[in-house]
Design a protein around this motif. Structure first.
Motif, PDB file in Angstrom:
ATOM      1  N   PRO A  66      30.967  47.424  43.896  1.00 50.19           N
ATOM      2  CA  PRO A  66      30.171  48.224  44.941  1.00 50.19           C
ATOM      3  C   PRO A  66      28.615  47.777  44.725  1.00 50.19           C
ATOM      4  N   PRO A  67      28.115  47.564  45.919  1.00 44.19           N
ATOM      5  CA  PRO A  67      26.559  46.976  45.831  1.00 44.19           C
ATOM      6  C   PRO A  67      25.622  47.838  44.926  1.00 44.19           C
ATOM      7  N   GLU A  68      25.690  49.234  45.033  1.00 45.79           N
ATOM      8  CA  GLU A  68      24.792  50.028  44.302  1.00 45.79           C
ATOM      9  C   GLU A  68      25.167  50.047  42.800  1.00 45.79           C
ATOM     10  N   GLY A  69      26.083  49.652  42.483  1.00 48.95           N
ATOM     11  CA  GLY A  69      26.453  49.437  40.900  1.00 48.95           C
ATOM     12  C   GLY A  69      25.763  48.446  40.309  1.00 48.95           C
ATOM     13  N   PRO A  70      25.781  48.507  38.759  1.00 51.35           N
ATOM     14  CA  PRO A  70      25.327  47.608  37.984  1.00 51.35           C
ATOM     15  C   PRO A  70      25.740  46.221  38.067  1.00 51.35           C
ATOM     16  N   PRO A  71      24.771  45.238  38.412  1.00 51.22           N
ATOM     17  CA  PRO A  71      24.894  43.861  38.541  1.00 51.22           C
ATOM     18  C   PRO A  71      25.956  43.381  37.409  1.00 51.22           C
ATOM     19  N   LEU A  72      27.013  42.425  37.979  1.00 56.25           N
ATOM     20  CA  LEU A  72      27.956  41.935  36.884  1.00 56.25           C
ATOM     21  C   LEU A  72      27.235  40.578  36.430  1.00 56.25           C
TER      22      LEU A  72
ATOM     23  N   GLY B  35      50.042  26.451  49.645  1.00 55.66           N
ATOM     24  CA  GLY B  35      51.131  26.176  48.596  1.00 55.66           C
ATOM     25  C   GLY B  35      50.805  25.861  47.285  1.00 55.66           C
ATOM     26  N   LYS B  36      49.468  25.937  47.030  1.00 63.43           N
ATOM     27  CA  LYS B  36      48.879  25.628  45.651  1.00 63.43           C
ATOM     28  C   LYS B  36      48.837  26.762  45.051  1.00 63.43           C
ATOM     29  N   SER B  37      49.066  26.557  43.465  1.00 66.27           N
ATOM     30  CA  SER B  37      49.082  27.412  42.409  1.00 66.27           C
ATOM     31  C   SER B  37      47.633  27.677  41.811  1.00 66.27           C
ATOM     32  N   VAL B  38      47.509  29.198  41.975  1.00 66.20           N
ATOM     33  CA  VAL B  38      45.846  29.748  41.563  1.00 66.20           C
ATOM     34  C   VAL B  38      46.335  30.485  40.247  1.00 66.20           C
ATOM     35  N   PRO B  39      45.471  30.210  39.104  1.00 67.86           N
ATOM     36  CA  PRO B  39      45.786  31.341  38.081  1.00 67.86           C
ATOM     37  C   PRO B  39      45.383  32.665  38.297  1.00 67.86           C
ATOM     38  N   THR B  40      46.148  33.455  37.663  1.00 66.85           N
ATOM     39  CA  THR B  40      46.037  34.916  37.903  1.00 66.85           C
ATOM     40  C   THR B  40      44.734  35.375  37.493  1.00 66.85           C
ATOM     41  N   SER B  41      44.032  34.811  36.372  1.00 67.28           N
ATOM     42  CA  SER B  41      42.865  35.254  35.917  1.00 67.28           C
ATOM     43  C   SER B  41      41.400  35.018  36.820  1.00 67.28           C
ATOM     44  N   VAL B  42      41.995  33.745  37.620  1.00 67.02           N
ATOM     45  CA  VAL B  42      40.863  33.298  38.625  1.00 67.02           C
ATOM     46  C   VAL B  42      40.894  34.382  39.642  1.00 67.02           C
ATOM     47  N   VAL B  43      41.959  34.904  40.074  1.00 66.83           N
ATOM     48  CA  VAL B  43      42.003  35.893  41.268  1.00 66.83           C
ATOM     49  C   VAL B  43      41.524  37.013  40.828  1.00 66.83           C
ATOM     50  N   ASP B  44      41.804  37.524  39.570  1.00 68.43           N
ATOM     51  CA  ASP B  44      41.176  38.807  39.289  1.00 68.43           C
ATOM     52  C   ASP B  44      39.701  38.883  39.161  1.00 68.43           C
ATOM     53  N   ALA B  45      39.117  37.586  38.565  1.00 68.28           N
ATOM     54  CA  ALA B  45      37.721  37.613  38.367  1.00 68.28           C
ATOM     55  C   ALA B  45      37.231  37.655  39.962  1.00 68.28           C
ATOM     56  N   VAL B  46      37.429  36.889  40.796  1.00 73.90           N
ATOM     57  CA  VAL B  46      36.996  37.011  42.229  1.00 73.90           C
ATOM     58  C   VAL B  46      37.292  38.338  42.779  1.00 73.90           C
ATOM     59  N   GLU B  47      38.334  39.029  42.596  1.00 75.65           N
ATOM     60  CA  GLU B  47      38.656  40.372  43.142  1.00 75.65           C
ATOM     61  C   GLU B  47      37.740  41.244  42.396  1.00 75.65           C
ATOM     62  N   GLN B  48      37.515  41.221  41.234  1.00 76.91           N
ATOM     63  CA  GLN B  48      36.393  41.905  40.593  1.00 76.91           C
ATOM     64  C   GLN B  48      35.198  41.993  41.312  1.00 76.91           C
ATOM     65  N   TYR B  49      34.641  41.021  41.459  1.00 76.14           N
ATOM     66  CA  TYR B  49      33.227  40.599  42.237  1.00 76.14           C
ATOM     67  C   TYR B  49      33.160  41.076  43.583  1.00 76.14           C
ATOM     68  N   GLU B  50      34.726  40.966  44.429  1.00 80.20           N
ATOM     69  CA  GLU B  50      34.380  41.147  45.652  1.00 80.20           C
ATOM     70  C   GLU B  50      34.494  42.537  45.883  1.00 80.20           C
ATOM     71  N   SER B  51      35.342  43.465  45.219  1.00 84.69           N
ATOM     72  CA  SER B  51      35.485  44.820  45.039  1.00 84.69           C
ATOM     73  C   SER B  51      34.128  45.615  44.551  1.00 84.69           C
TER      74      SER B  51
END
Length: 348
Positions: free
Chosen positions: A46-52, A28-44
């Motif tokens: 592709p391994p063969e893409g350019p490194p972030l 039940g803790k609040s997480v900023p949307t920007s943090v979730v978006d940043a983690v989602e970007q790294y999780e999705s």
């Protein structure tokens, strides 16, 4: 199957960030949307893409660690991996907890089985009035009671860390050391320390296993008891009380003399600064302020009651003479302080 280790630092940060987001949402803790978006970007990504760039992931990880505190990322990942522990999942997700619970169950079974013998608990047992198998059975009974108390204390402590999700598996060996110390403390408390057991009442036969259990639960208490006994023995052979008092007085006098010497050196250094100001052509107000500071440090009550005048009579720069050198002031700081009359005579 145990979880595999992360392949790189990026994989570790990403795994911990994902689990911290799940933990925060589940709690039940609040997480900023920007943090979730940043983690989602790294999780999705592709391994063969350019490194972030790693900076956004590091920032998101640090913000998530502050959000889930006092829980730690390592403990959150460990508890998440332990949810699929197999047939022993009901004993908890932490390996140490499952091992300690097995040891505690073994101590309980041993305590119950050894208590079935007539030799255990029938009378107060010591190395003086008992020997052979009867003494061995009672000693094993005490050891099982001490192990029961030690495992109870450790499980209670680890349970608090797991409840707060702050358990660190790096300290697992220290818990086993604490368990061994508890078993030793319980045995020492009941078998070796000179406690007089009262010989009355129906609960007299449970005093010794109860002492063993208490010693296993708090090994630090037994350690303090032994320390006090050693200090008492040392006090007998340490020497005369007058000699001890004289030694303490001599040490206090030496410390006071050392502090006084340091103070004189500091004041001499400040006087050298005043001489430097005079040589550099400082104004009378600046020299007066410096002298007031020196007087205030030497006698604050005098400086507050009778402040020095704000101005000092000016003299021509050519008529100002210095009667002492910095080397002489520093050398004088190491000598004993003079009487006021002597100081006036020297100044004249």
């Amino acid at each position: 199957m145990p979880p595999t280790a992360p392949q790189s630092l990026r994989d570790q940060l990403l795994r911990e960030a994902v689990e911290m987001i799940r933990y925060a949402f589940a709690s039940g803790k609040s997480v900023p949307t920007s943090v979730v978006d940043a983690v989602e970007q790294y999780e999705s990504h592709p391994p063969e893409g350019p490194p972030l760039a790693p900076a956004p992931l590091v920032l998101a990880h640090s913000r998530l660690a502050r959000i889930v505190a006092p829980a730690t990322p390592r403990a959150i990942v460990l508890l998440a991996d332990g949810e699929t522990a197999g047939r022993f999942a009901f004993l908890g997700p932490v390996v140490l907890v499952r091992q300690l619970m097995a040891v505690a169950i073994g101590c309980v079974v041993a305590f119950v089985l050894l208590g079935l013998f007539e030799a255990t608990g029938s009378s107060t047992v010591s190395f003086v009035n008992t020997w052979g198998w009867n003494l061995l059975l009672n000693e094993l009974w005490w050891l099982s009671a001490a192990g029961l108390g030690a495992s109870f204390a450790i499980l209670f402590q680890v349970n608090e860390y797991i409840r707060k999700s702050s358990y660190n598996p790096k300290y697992a060996p220290t818990y086993w050391v604490k368990f061994l110390l508890g078993v030793m403390a319980g045995y020492i408390l009941v078998a070796l320390l000179p406690f007089e057991v009262p010989r009355q009442g129906t609960a007299i036969n449970l005093v010794q296993p109860a002492l063993a259990l208490l010693g296993g639960y708090s090994a630090s208490a037994v350690y303090r008891i032994l320390t006090r006994l050693v200090e008492a023995v040392e006090a007998i052979f340490r020497g005369n009380v007058k000699d001890l008092i004289a030694e303490r007085e001599a040490a206090a006098t030496a410390r006071a003399f050392e502090e006084a010497s340091r103070g004189r050196v500091r004041q001499a250094a400040r006087l050298v600064d005043v001489l430097g100001q005079l040589a550099a052509g400082a104004t009378a107000d600046e020299v007066s302020a410096t002298i007031r500071e020196i007087v205030a440090s030497l006698a604050p009550e005098v400086s507050e009651a009778e402040p020095l005048p704000a101005t000092v009579s000016r003299a021509a720069p050519a008529s100002v003479t210095v009667a002492a050198t910095p080397q002489a002031l520093v050398a004088a700081a190491g000598r004993a302080p003079r009487e006021p009359a002597e100081e006036v005579a020297l100044a004249g």
